[in-house]
Motif scaffolding. Sequence first.
Motif: not given
Length: 365
Positions: A196-197, A223-226, A228-232, A248-251
């Motif tokens: 969220p932040r 990446s985020g929690t499932s 929160y991702m569903k909400r977005l 999330k991709k490897p740096h």
Amino acid sequence: MHILIVAPEQIPVPGSGSVEICILAIARQLARNHRVTIISKRSPTLPNQSLNGNMVIIRVPSGSTKTYISSVLHYMNGRKYDVIQVDNRPHYMARIKQAFPRTPVTLFLHSLTFVPKDRGIASCLKKADLIIANSSSLKEKLAKRFPDSSKKIKKVELGVDISRFRVASEMEKVTTRRKYLGSHPFTILFVGRVIPRKGVPILIEAASLIRRSIPVHIIIAGSGTSAYMKRLKLQAYRMGVPITFIGKKPHSTIHKIYRLADCFVCPSQKHEAFGLVNVEAMASGIPVIASRNGGIQEIVQHGHNGYLVDQYHHPQQFASYLLKLATDKSLRERLGANGRSDVLQHFTWSRTAAKLASLYRNLQV
């Protein structure tokens, strides 16, 4: 000098956490002129010891903070260092200083997360010989929060790998976009933790305000929690905003993702100590639209290499700057070129390491 760097206990080095990325990049630069030892957490996918020229990574048992600092001190026992740097863990720094009272021990802080205002932390900070903050904003907040330690806080900005993060060729852009997009709408990129932040809902709202004027597509790398991702995803669907979550991709490969973007947006809703992703975008020649908060405003110069949003809790200003960039390719190219130039002058890892080495040499006197 022989410099020891003690990493946090959560993610091994190398790792995709921003602190671990910084530790490894700085260590590699320092190792050009000094001996560097990194102590990190053990991982089943990595050897217990990695040697690369003047740099060695020692990986010790973790599992808990108590286990980790005990493992660190056990390894350090009987060894000598010229300077010991502890990243983001004031309690570890204090324990290490107690064990090595005659060795300069520094604390490199990347954010305010691990330094809440309390007596315990204040007591720890007093033990440091030097405290490093990665921006003026972080330095000022630390000085206000811990006035007794303010005189030993120094600023050292972070950097970026300018050989990986660079302006992509047209062929590289086309190839990358074909993989993820297929078509070529105005592409907006967000890279970071999807929490969220970080303000992704504001970005989606902003894109919805301009999508009737110009085709847009948002790429979310993180990446985020499932839940929160569903909400977005639901928010984007309801607002009719095309959005792709690539995870999330490897740096080690994230620099390729910046080739997707016409602009980069950092809509952070709370204080950012530095904002490494903005520097990565600028190094890639991409204009940045970011919240005017914390250390971000020391990187992004309004109207020069991007735009700073004052009312960043609302989408309207983000939308206004997005539309401005979307309808003016020459403006995008000019701001992007300015950003790349600014990075080369101010935000390279070699510059970060040189500043640190200078401060550490002074501790030897």
